[in-house]
Design an enzyme around this catalytic site. Structure first.
Site, PDB file in Angstrom:
ATOM      1  N   ARG A 126      -2.887  -5.420 -39.646  1.00 36.02           N
ATOM      2  CA  ARG A 126      -3.688  -4.740 -38.629  1.00 36.02           C
ATOM      3  C   ARG A 126      -3.855  -3.255 -38.913  1.00 36.02           C
ATOM      4  O   ARG A 126      -4.766  -2.608 -38.389  1.00 36.02           O
ATOM      5  CB  ARG A 126      -3.044  -4.908 -37.242  1.00 36.02           C
ATOM      6  CG  ARG A 126      -3.449  -6.153 -36.510  1.00 36.02           C
ATOM      7  CD  ARG A 126      -4.833  -6.114 -35.908  1.00 36.02           C
ATOM      8  NE  ARG A 126      -4.837  -5.477 -34.597  1.00 36.02           N
ATOM      9  CZ  ARG A 126      -5.532  -4.427 -34.289  1.00 36.02           C
ATOM     10  NH1 ARG A 126      -6.297  -3.846 -35.176  1.00 36.02           N
ATOM     11  NH2 ARG A 126      -5.496  -3.911 -33.081  1.00 36.02           N
ATOM     12  N   ARG A 142       0.693 -10.382 -32.535  1.00 31.54           N
ATOM     13  CA  ARG A 142       1.199  -9.081 -32.135  1.00 31.54           C
ATOM     14  C   ARG A 142       2.701  -8.849 -32.311  1.00 31.54           C
ATOM     15  O   ARG A 142       3.126  -7.733 -32.513  1.00 31.54           O
ATOM     16  CB  ARG A 142       0.798  -8.836 -30.692  1.00 31.54           C
ATOM     17  CG  ARG A 142      -0.698  -8.974 -30.527  1.00 31.54           C
ATOM     18  CD  ARG A 142      -1.156  -8.880 -29.097  1.00 31.54           C
ATOM     19  NE  ARG A 142      -0.514  -9.838 -28.230  1.00 31.54           N
ATOM     20  CZ  ARG A 142      -0.606  -9.811 -26.908  1.00 31.54           C
ATOM     21  NH1 ARG A 142      -1.306  -8.873 -26.326  1.00 31.54           N
ATOM     22  NH2 ARG A 142      -0.007 -10.719 -26.181  1.00 31.54           N
ATOM     23  N   TYR A 195     -15.473 -11.889 -18.111  1.00 29.69           N
ATOM     24  CA  TYR A 195     -15.586 -10.745 -19.027  1.00 29.69           C
ATOM     25  C   TYR A 195     -17.001 -10.161 -18.980  1.00 29.69           C
ATOM     26  O   TYR A 195     -17.190  -8.946 -18.958  1.00 29.69           O
ATOM     27  CB  TYR A 195     -15.237 -11.155 -20.461  1.00 29.69           C
ATOM     28  CG  TYR A 195     -13.743 -11.234 -20.707  1.00 29.69           C
ATOM     29  CD1 TYR A 195     -12.948 -10.088 -20.659  1.00 29.69           C
ATOM     30  CD2 TYR A 195     -13.130 -12.445 -20.987  1.00 29.69           C
ATOM     31  CE1 TYR A 195     -11.585 -10.155 -20.873  1.00 29.69           C
ATOM     32  CE2 TYR A 195     -11.755 -12.527 -21.201  1.00 29.69           C
ATOM     33  CZ  TYR A 195     -10.984 -11.370 -21.153  1.00 29.69           C
ATOM     34  OH  TYR A 195      -9.630 -11.440 -21.359  1.00 29.69           O
ATOM     35  N   ARG A 215      -0.577 -17.460 -28.616  1.00 35.51           N
ATOM     36  CA  ARG A 215      -0.484 -16.138 -29.251  1.00 35.51           C
ATOM     37  C   ARG A 215       0.686 -16.072 -30.236  1.00 35.51           C
ATOM     38  O   ARG A 215       1.314 -15.031 -30.398  1.00 35.51           O
ATOM     39  CB  ARG A 215      -0.343 -15.026 -28.206  1.00 35.51           C
ATOM     40  CG  ARG A 215      -1.605 -14.849 -27.372  1.00 35.51           C
ATOM     41  CD  ARG A 215      -1.553 -13.570 -26.566  1.00 35.51           C
ATOM     42  NE  ARG A 215      -2.745 -13.457 -25.738  1.00 35.51           N
ATOM     43  CZ  ARG A 215      -2.763 -12.916 -24.531  1.00 35.51           C
ATOM     44  NH1 ARG A 215      -1.664 -12.429 -24.003  1.00 35.51           N
ATOM     45  NH2 ARG A 215      -3.873 -12.838 -23.842  1.00 35.51           N
ATOM     46  N   ASP A 261     -10.685 -14.917 -31.358  1.00 32.86           N
ATOM     47  CA  ASP A 261     -10.659 -14.354 -30.011  1.00 32.86           C
ATOM     48  C   ASP A 261     -11.711 -15.068 -29.175  1.00 32.86           C
ATOM     49  O   ASP A 261     -12.741 -15.478 -29.709  1.00 32.86           O
ATOM     50  CB  ASP A 261     -10.939 -12.847 -30.049  1.00 32.86           C
ATOM     51  CG  ASP A 261     -10.608 -12.210 -28.706  1.00 32.86           C
ATOM     52  OD1 ASP A 261     -11.478 -12.234 -27.802  1.00 32.86           O
ATOM     53  OD2 ASP A 261      -9.487 -11.710 -28.538  1.00 32.86           O
TER      54      ASP A 261
END
Length: 323
Positions: free
Chosen positions: A24, A15, A132, A11, A60
């Site tokens: 974003r 973020r 998921y 990652r 993703d």
């Protein structure tokens, strides 16, 4: 063999970076994934800022599920949410075949022209993707997933079979487009006992990793909370096993029996505690890694509230370290 310990961060794109947050503002995560020039830009941001030794494709793990016809979205603050969770064999049978994910391959093409470090492609491992699909979204304990595995093994194996075929095709296409290595994220598999992992999951992971063997790229596998599974993970056909922060690297090496290189395993939370705490813990990771067969990384992903300056210093520090 390198003259220094290589370093990259799970990652690393995204973020915590202000330049990512700016992008974003106008786009959802899935929009960024589906727009090759933007996905390439995000992939490059941490390489330029941190000086890491590898880029990891910005995407993703649910992207291929969408390409199998699954109705899903990534909801801010929650994660992937599946409109119609899979709870029985009939729902497994309705799962579509994987359609080629052209935008991912296009992103890889752009990156290969821009990068001067290796590019790591990736995908979700079958258990994590299944969790998921069955849970309908993120879950703390994968209870419904494990319950399906126990109550309806036929449906379970059918689901794992479908995901294995799709993931092998997806990862092969990434390597053929130019990815230099592949990481299989089995983020939630740590919820399983070794016996269940060996019987119900490992054969599928091994099929994917052995199915990439002829492409001659390094194959990395990683999961969270997988200390008890490390020996089995090392037998999966992986060249590198990622270790989370719970197991010291010298102990992880003992459990994997020298069969694989290790990747990890600084606790990402330490990077919120300032440079001195980060440096001290990083030195411990490096010492236990021993400078051989070790790729420095985090024990999980960069936290959104991290200060990028800590990661800049950390890369310099790891590069300067001598065993």
């Amino acid at each position: 063999v390198t003259d220094r310990v290589p370093v990259w961060f799970m990652r690393q794109a995204g973020r915590s970076l202000p330049e990512y947050r700016k992008l974003r503002e106008g786009h959802s995560i899935l929009e960024l994934c589906r727009t090759p020039d933007l996905a390439a830009k995000v992939t490059l941001q941490p390489v330029r800022r941190y000086g890491v030794d590898a880029a990891i494709l910005f995407s993703d793990i649910v992207v291929p599920l969408q390409a199998m016809g699954v109705d899903l979205d990534i909801e801010p603050g929650i994660g992937p949410v599946i409109a119609s969770p899979i709870r029985d064999r009939a729902a497994v049978d309705r799962l579509g075949e994987l359609e080629p994910v052209g935008y991912v391959l296009e992103t890889i093409g752009i990156l290969k022209r821009e990068l001067d470090v290796p590019l790591i492609g990736f995908g979700g491992a079958p258990f994590t993707l299944a969790s998921y699909l069955v849970e309908g979204g993120p879950s703390k304990d994968q209870a419904r997933t494990r319950a399906l595995m126990y109550s309806d093994p036929t449906a379970w194996h059918a689901l794992m079979e479908r995901l294995t075929v799709a993931m092998l095709a997806y990862l092969r296409s990434q390597v053929e487009a130019g990815a230099d290595a592949i990481q299989l994220f089995d983020s939630w598999v740590g919820s399983l006992s070794p016996a269940d992992y060996e019987a119900m999951v490992l054969p599928y992971v091994a099929r994917i990793l052995h199915g990439l063997e002829d492409l001659s790229v390094p194959r990395i596998t990683f999961g969270v909370g997988t200390g008890e599974l490390l020996g089995l993970m090392a037998s999966s056909g992986a060249d590198v096993v990622g270790v989370d922060w719970r197991v010291p690297l010298d102990e992880a090496r003992r459990r994997t029996g020298e069969r694989v290189a290790l990747q990890g395993n600084l606790d990402p939370v330490v990077c919120l505690a300032g440079w001195e705490a980060t440096r001290k813990q990083a030195d411990e990771v490096l010492r236990r890694g021993g400078g051989r067969g070790h790729i420095f990384n985090l024990g999980h992903g960069v936290l959104p509230e991290s200060d990028p300056a800590i990661y800049e210093r950390l890369v310099e520090h790891v590069h300067a370290w001598k065993p």
